[in-house]
Enzyme design. Sequence first.
Site, PDB file in Angstrom:
ATOM      1  N   ALA A   1       0.792  -1.156   0.150  1.00  0.00           N
ATOM      2  CA  ALA A   1       0.020  -0.044  -0.023  1.00  0.00           C
ATOM      3  C   ALA A   1       0.814   1.244   0.071  1.00  0.00           C
ATOM      4  CB  ALA A   1      -0.967   0.026   1.214  1.00  0.00           C
TER       5      ALA A   1
ATOM      6  N   GLY B   1       0.327  -5.112   1.002  1.00  0.00           N
ATOM      7  CA  GLY B   1      -0.852  -5.490   0.256  1.00  0.00           C
ATOM      8  C   GLY B   1      -0.651  -6.057  -1.123  1.00  0.00           C
TER       9      GLY B   1
ATOM     10  N   GLU C   1      -0.884  -9.479  -0.583  1.00  0.00           N
ATOM     11  CA  GLU C   1      -2.140  -9.821  -0.181  1.00  0.00           C
ATOM     12  C   GLU C   1      -3.083  -9.887  -1.572  1.00  0.00           C
ATOM     13  OE1 GLU C   1      -3.778  -8.067   3.983  1.00  0.00           O
ATOM     14  OE2 GLU C   1      -2.520  -6.760   2.681  1.00  0.00           O
TER      15      GLU C   1
ATOM     16  N   GLU D   1       3.984  -5.252   7.574  1.00  0.00           N
ATOM     17  CA  GLU D   1       3.082  -4.235   8.243  1.00  0.00           C
ATOM     18  C   GLU D   1       3.410  -4.061   9.652  1.00  0.00           C
ATOM     19  OE1 GLU D   1       0.537  -5.646   4.869  1.00  0.00           O
ATOM     20  OE2 GLU D   1       2.029  -6.576   6.179  1.00  0.00           O
TER      21      GLU D   1
END
Length: 614
Positions: free
Chosen positions: A62, A103, A106, A126
């Site tokens: 992200a 992300g 993910e 993270e």
Amino acid sequence: MAQQCERGAAAVAMIRLNNPPLNALSSAVVQALEQGVKKADADPAVKAVVICGTNGTFSAGADIRGFSSAQAGDRPSLTSVIDLIERSEKPVVAAIEGMALGGGLEVALGCHYRIAHAQAWVGLPEVTLGILPGAGGTQRLPRLIGVPAALDLITTGKRVLAVEALKLGIIDEIVEENTINAAIHLANKVSGLGTMGRGIVTSLVKARMSVVAVEQDQKQLEVGGRAVTSLLEHEASKMQWSGQRPDACDPALLQFTLDFGMLQDVDLVIEAVFEDMALKKEIFHKLSAICKPGSFLCTNTSALDIDEIASATSRPHQVIGTHFFSPAHVMKLLEIIRGRHTSPITIATAMGLAKTIGKIGVVVGNCFGFVGNRMMAPYAEQAVFLLEEGCKPEEVDQALEGFGFNMGPFRMSDLAGLDVGWRSRKGQGLTGPELAPGTPARVRGRRRYSPLPDLLCENGRYGQKAGMGWYQYEKPGARIANPDPWLHNFLIGYRDAHHIKARFIDEEEILERCLYTLINEGFQILDDGIASAPEDIDVIYIHGYGWPKHRGGPMFHASTIGLPSILAKLQKYSEAHPDIPRMQPSAFLKKLVSMGNPPLKEWMSHAGHQSSKL
């Protein structure tokens, strides 16, 4: 962002994450990813999807610059987009190069397969920022590799190389080079149960039928099984909201297996592998030996010869074509193709199946392209000839979109990819190295031929995926088609080189030449006994090919115009273009006109060929 490419046996839509230098998942990237997935899911030409990065990196995760800003109200969240990927009705493969972190990993976990370069890294870092993965990684990673291994990665934030990720089960395959090509190859391989097959299975289970789903590869079986289960859950949710009984989507009705022997007692088989005759014949030979004597054998094909497939069996009378339209659990049309030996009870069984699963079944005869695809050929041919004679692509498209089609032939061609047809023409020896030396550029045999689409492909103009085709686009994968000055100049040079004097062509001629040749082929199909009634053709075109419903289908449209008018126009155009055989009026059309233009419901009483099986 979304780039469709055609490789191997199936169309693969490529979606690139492009936000240099590390392809961070900003809100704009997430929104574009959502649009790319939705577009691929909605396009029937696409059979599988590959998601990759640019500049040698998948995604570093992200964009932390957006952490402190509120999510725009109308923009999708990363979580919702990953859910969309996971629910996709088509297999999605992540091609991981460089890194897939946070992300980015993910997103890859939401895909059905993951291929990584040997030097790639993956991880969920993270925790080093004081947070936990927030887009489904805490659920998907434990399911994939087990709770202990997943907790270790999530709570430490460590990154692992592809070799270790493969051992853990995070990725499915490692390659030393060309990760994207490997992903495309894998995507093509999983186009059985993963695409059309899972839609067919869903349709059957929704109709409360017991289903045995067979795959030939364990991994493909697992991925297909998860996808079908997810799809059934989604369908059950929709049914509940609409007031229907959700237990109709009972997964207990379904079993997955690698064992063809499990099919020995089934009543009916639907084969749904990709369009390869040798593969289909191999499977049908095996089915013929395994299945009980009374079993019906159906093949899902859009063009292949049913009789040749049936020849691989000892029961050709029980073989029939069942052409589903993608996505199979949504599209209503089921084109049912009878072979030379197909028995009446086999036809009746297929029609009964269509009714049971909520489809509109239409029985047609066996020829190349059957009904719909055969009629599309002269339509597309005329569109290109009109360019040679003076039109621009946008003029042809505007005329046909004004008639009611959602897309004209050139916008549709750019969407599907020009190289699809190019490869087919090369395979037929119409262009490329197999073309005999000295063959005139615009003649094949005694027929007029246009090399325009071939020339565009030779210039790398494959359509939307290349950012240029019959139109130009802002970038590869962009969707907005803009008139292209380069193409306009190219057409001028082409006409000069072939001594074609450009002329003004009005909308009326565009519509007549494209639509009347399509309709003319419909009359030939009726006379050949490929369709049993004009209404059947209309049903096929309305429910499978986007014919504008308010026009009533091509044959009904012909009846409202009046057959003498259509015949007169075809005669006029065929006299002007004697080297285009498809413009020659059908003998059946001429016969109907000579009999006083009878109403549509009486046409078949005058047909020269009556099918004994319908």
